[in-house]
Motif scaffolding. Structure first.
Motif, short mmCIF file in Angstrom:
data_model
loop_
_atom_site.label_atom_id
_atom_site.label_comp_id
_atom_site.label_asym_id
_atom_site.label_seq_id
_atom_site.Cartn_x
_atom_site.Cartn_y
_atom_site.Cartn_z
N THR A 475 0.83 -1.21 0.00
CA THR A 475 0.00 0.00 0.00
C THR A 475 0.86 1.25 0.00
O THR A 475 0.61 2.21 -0.75
CB THR A 475 -0.93 0.00 1.23
N VAL A 476 1.90 1.28 0.84
CA VAL A 476 2.76 2.45 0.91
C VAL A 476 3.61 2.57 -0.36
O VAL A 476 3.85 3.68 -0.85
CB VAL A 476 3.65 2.40 2.17
N LEU A 477 4.07 1.43 -0.91
CA LEU A 477 4.83 1.46 -2.16
C LEU A 477 3.97 2.06 -3.28
O LEU A 477 4.46 2.87 -4.08
CB LEU A 477 5.28 0.05 -2.53
N GLU A 478 2.70 1.68 -3.32
CA GLU A 478 1.79 2.24 -4.32
C GLU A 478 1.68 3.76 -4.17
O GLU A 478 1.74 4.49 -5.17
CB GLU A 478 0.41 1.59 -4.18
N ASN A 479 1.49 4.22 -2.94
CA ASN A 479 1.38 5.66 -2.71
C ASN A 479 2.65 6.39 -3.12
O ASN A 479 2.60 7.49 -3.67
CB ASN A 479 1.06 5.94 -1.23
N PHE A 480 3.80 5.77 -2.86
CA PHE A 480 5.07 6.37 -3.25
C PHE A 480 5.18 6.46 -4.78
O PHE A 480 5.55 7.51 -5.33
CB PHE A 480 6.24 5.55 -2.70
N LEU A 481 4.85 5.37 -5.48
CA LEU A 481 4.99 5.35 -6.94
C LEU A 481 4.05 6.34 -7.61
O LEU A 481 4.36 6.90 -8.67
CB LEU A 481 4.74 3.94 -7.46
N LEU A 482 2.88 6.56 -7.02
CA LEU A 482 1.94 7.52 -7.58
C LEU A 482 2.53 8.92 -7.61
O LEU A 482 2.22 9.73 -8.49
CB LEU A 482 0.63 7.51 -6.79
N ASN A 483 3.39 9.24 -6.63
CA ASN A 483 3.99 10.57 -6.53
C ASN A 483 5.41 10.62 -7.11
O ASN A 483 6.03 11.69 -7.13
CB ASN A 483 4.04 11.01 -5.06
N PHE A 484 5.91 9.49 -7.59
CA PHE A 484 7.28 9.42 -8.12
C PHE A 484 7.36 10.20 -9.43
O PHE A 484 6.54 10.00 -10.34
CB PHE A 484 7.66 7.95 -8.33
N GLN A 485 8.34 11.09 -9.55
CA GLN A 485 8.45 11.96 -10.73
C GLN A 485 9.25 11.33 -11.87
O GLN A 485 9.24 11.84 -12.99
CB GLN A 485 9.13 13.28 -10.33
N GLY A 486 9.94 10.23 -11.59
CA GLY A 486 10.71 9.56 -12.63
C GLY A 486 9.84 8.60 -13.43
O GLY A 486 8.62 8.61 -13.36
N CYS A 487 10.50 7.75 -14.22
CA CYS A 487 9.78 6.75 -15.03
C CYS A 487 9.69 5.42 -14.29
O CYS A 487 10.55 5.09 -13.48
CB CYS A 487 10.51 6.53 -16.36
N VAL A 488 8.64 4.69 -14.58
CA VAL A 488 8.41 3.39 -13.94
C VAL A 488 7.97 2.38 -15.00
O VAL A 488 7.09 2.66 -15.81
CB VAL A 488 7.34 3.48 -12.84
N ILE A 489 8.61 1.20 -14.99
CA ILE A 489 8.13 0.05 -15.76
C ILE A 489 7.77 -1.05 -14.77
O ILE A 489 8.57 -1.37 -13.88
CB ILE A 489 9.20 -0.50 -16.73
N ILE A 490 6.58 -1.63 -14.92
CA ILE A 490 6.13 -2.68 -14.00
C ILE A 490 5.68 -3.90 -14.80
O ILE A 490 4.83 -3.79 -15.68
CB ILE A 490 4.96 -2.20 -13.12
N VAL A 491 6.29 -5.04 -14.51
CA VAL A 491 5.77 -6.33 -14.98
C VAL A 491 5.10 -6.98 -13.77
O VAL A 491 5.75 -7.24 -12.76
CB VAL A 491 6.91 -7.25 -15.50
N SER A 492 3.80 -7.21 -13.88
CA SER A 492 3.09 -7.77 -12.72
C SER A 492 1.80 -8.44 -13.16
O SER A 492 1.17 -8.03 -14.14
CB SER A 492 2.77 -6.65 -11.71
N HIS A 493 1.42 -9.49 -12.41
CA HIS A 493 0.13 -10.14 -12.60
C HIS A 493 -0.87 -9.66 -11.55
O HIS A 493 -2.00 -10.15 -11.52
CB HIS A 493 0.29 -11.66 -12.50
#
Length: 633
Positions: A475-493
């Motif tokens: 939950t906290v990781l999600e909140n962090f990524l939502l505010n992250f200003q850099g780029c993100v690639i996620i492979v996930s099921h």
């Protein structure tokens, strides 16, 4: 029917207490999910129920008619067995009856055959083989002669899942199915199939999962393990969160009252003479109880991540006509993509489609066959991989982090020490100075995540990040990524995780093609479903239009064809199967009745062969009927 009862269970490891005096019941039909931080005792509790660990105190009672079955993350198998042979290693009476029946067919011994048929009847095992093949087919395992050692990790998990579900299918058996992170390493299609299966099955289930969509769809009860207690919540994940908040608010109010009383009683304690009366001793005891409540620490260590990210330049990452194959298998075909500042991209596709290969090519870990990659000079990748940590088992947690840096830069210009950063990740002082080998699997994943972020990247790459991370950390990781200003690639099921984070989907399809879709994961899945239905309707319309063109009947030429999800031929096939299946079932029942009343060896042998033929044909019809029903739904 009560399956499991536990009274006042307690378990500690050294000075660390996992749970204390917890009690619970599991009844037939319950579908329960366990939610807790890593290290709270989830796996230990499962092991105690399974009889693999012993509680320090308390008692667990399991109904003598109940079999407890575990679907574990680690699957043991003989690599030389075929899929079918592995399935037949099930340790159950119906499977044993089926084995004996096959042996009797080979030996042609009349007495053995008679006993085997009686055993098949008693164990209701006549449909077991067909059910087994149906489940394997639905889990996309079709080659039953393939050696287990030749299968991929995802295929092995699906075969093990089929074996377990077959074991729980027998209606006359009482099974408690325990599943520890069953969705790990399954692709989305398989996760959705399992979710649908478990939600509809008449089954008793105890589940540990981080997948919130899966949890909500399958389970109706949540056990929360926190602060050595077990709290029971009836309802959805949202209900659990609401109940948890109410409980914590109530606790805080109780502590506030205790603080007020504590201050008054402390004044009285300081004024009291050394000689105490019986009455004053009672008040002193009450004072210490009040002090204990007043000093309760309800502050939850939060994973609040707000660091000073390295600046992104104008050029970020550009892929031009990338190609990659392994032998005849094409993974990437002329793939081009230019990443923009702040973009959060989700990558989806079946296991083995090439998702991890693309991540490795981007970072230079694996060569491409052809094409160009241009990476900006300021780009610093942070890679959270499935492989986990490389570490010295005896190295302390604090030293592992200090090797990167003594301090960590925060967004407000200040820095925090390695130890303070570890506390943000819920590593207390005692754990920080323990060897990494002493951490649980989930705690190692959390440390791995911390290491990635501690290196201060501006381009994050996550390969199945939700595996083995607990829900509070997610939950906290999600909140962090939502505010992250850099780029993100996620492979996930993990559909919930993807829906919260990504705004763009790259979907691996056949022959190395990658579909570019703007939107979140659920929107992409819905678009795929709509496209499939449109194609089916277009095919059905083409079939319907064909005879109309030949006849050129003006009375019907302006009428639109009826909308169908199946083609004309498939619809006719479905109707035919629905007529044939009852006849085959009736024929099979008639053969069974004759077998029960027959004593002549030759007739028994012929009837057994006929029964096998009819059962096989019925199984094929049932599997095809299921396929057509799924296409239609």
């Amino acid at each position: 029917m009560n399956y499991v009862s536990a009274e006042n269970l307690s378990k500690s490891y050294g000075v660390k207490s996992l749970f204390k005096n917890i009690s619970f019941n599991i009844n037939e039909g319950d579908k329960i999910a366990i939610v807790a931080k890593n290290g709270s005792g989830k796996s230990t509790l499962l092991k105690i129920i399974l009889g693999k660990e012993i509680a320090d105190s308390g008692e667990v009672s399991i109904n003598k008619d109940v079999q407890v079955v575990l679907f574990d993350q680690e699957i043991e198998f003989d690599s030389q067995l075929t899929v079918e042979e592995f399935m037949m290693t099930l340790d159950s009476a119906p499977i044993q009856a089926l084995k004996n029946y096959h042996k009797s067919l080979i030996s042609q011994d009349a007495e053995d055959m008679e006993l085997a048929i009686a055993e098949m009847e008693a164990q209701k095992a006549w449909d077991l083989e067909n059910e087994m093949k149906q489940i394997l087919s639905q889990l996309k395992i079709t080659d039953l002669e393939a050696k287990m050692g030749t299968l991929s990790g995802g295929q092995i998990k699906r075969v093990a899942l089929a074996k377990l579900l077959t074991e729980t299918r027998a209606e006359h058996r009482h099974v408690l199915l325990i599943m520890d992170e069953p969705t790990n390493h399954l692709d989305v299609e398989m996760v959705e199939w399992l979710e649908n299966y478990l939600s509809k099955a008449k089954i008793t289930l105890l589940l540990v999962t981080h997948d919130r969509y899966f949890l909500d769809s399958v389970c109706d009860t949540i056990w929360e393990m926190e602060d050595q207690n077990l709290y029971v919540h009836n309802g959805s994940y949202a209900t659990y969160l609401e109940n948890k908040m109410i409980r914590e608010d109530h606790l805080n109010a109780t502590i506030d009252k205790a603080n007020n009383l504590y201050r008054k009683e402390l004044e009285w304690m300081r004024r009291q003479p050394k000689a105490r009366t019986t009455k004053s001793k009672s008040r002193i005891d009450a004072f210490y109880e009040t002090e204990k409540v007043a000093k309760t620490d309800t502050r939850k260590q939060a994973l609040e991540l707000d660091f000073e990210m390295k600046r992104l330049g104008k050029k970020i990452l550009e892929l031009k006509n990338i190609n990659k194959s392994f032998g005849e298998k094409i993974l990437l075909k002329d793939f081009s993509y230019s990443f923009q500042r702040g973009e959060k991209v989700g990558i989806v596709g079946k296991n083995g489609a090439g998702k991890s290969t693309l991540l490795n090519i981007i970072q230079g870990f694996e060569p491409k066959d052809s094409g160009e990659i241009e990476t900006g000079e300021t780009i610093k990748f942070g890679y959270f991989s499935q492989k986990g940590l490389n570490y010295n088992e005896e190295e302390r947690v604090i030293d592992f982090i200090r090797e990167i840096s003594e301090n960590f830069p925060m967004a407000n210009g200040r820095t925090i020490s390695a130890s303070q950063f570890l506390r943000l990740f819920l590593f207390d002082d005692q754990t920080q100075y323990s060897p990494i080998s002493k951490l649980s699997g989930g705690e190692k994943r959390r440390l791995h995540l911390m290491k990635v972020l501690y290196e201060n990247p501006n381009f994050l790459i996550f390969d199945e990040p939700t595996n083995d991370l607990d829900l509070p950390t997610l939950t906290v990781l999600e909140n962090f990524l939502l505010n992250f200003q850099g780029c993100v690639i996620i492979v996930s099921h993990d559909r919930y995780f993807m829906d919260r984070i990504v705004d763009h989907v790259l979907a691996f399809e056949d022959e190395g093609k990658i579909r570019d879709f703007v939107g979140n994961f659920s929107e992409y899945r819905e678009k795929i479903r709509e496209t499939r239905i449109e194609n089916q309707e277009r095919q059905a319309q083409a079939k319907t239009d064909e005879p109309q063109t030949k006849s050129e009947n003006p009375a019907t030429s302006n009428q639109k064809p009826a909308t169908k999800k199946l083609s004309f031929k498939e619809q006719r096939e479905l109707e035919s199967i629905e007529k044939e299946m009852p006849k085959l079932e009736e024929r099979r029942a008639d053969i069974l009745e004759k077998l029960n009343n027959e004593s002549d060896y030759e007739k028994i042998s012929k009837l057994s062969e006929e029964l096998q033929t009819v059962s096989d044909e019925l199984g094929e019809k049932e599997m095809r009927w299921l396929e057509l029903q799924e296409m239609q739904s």
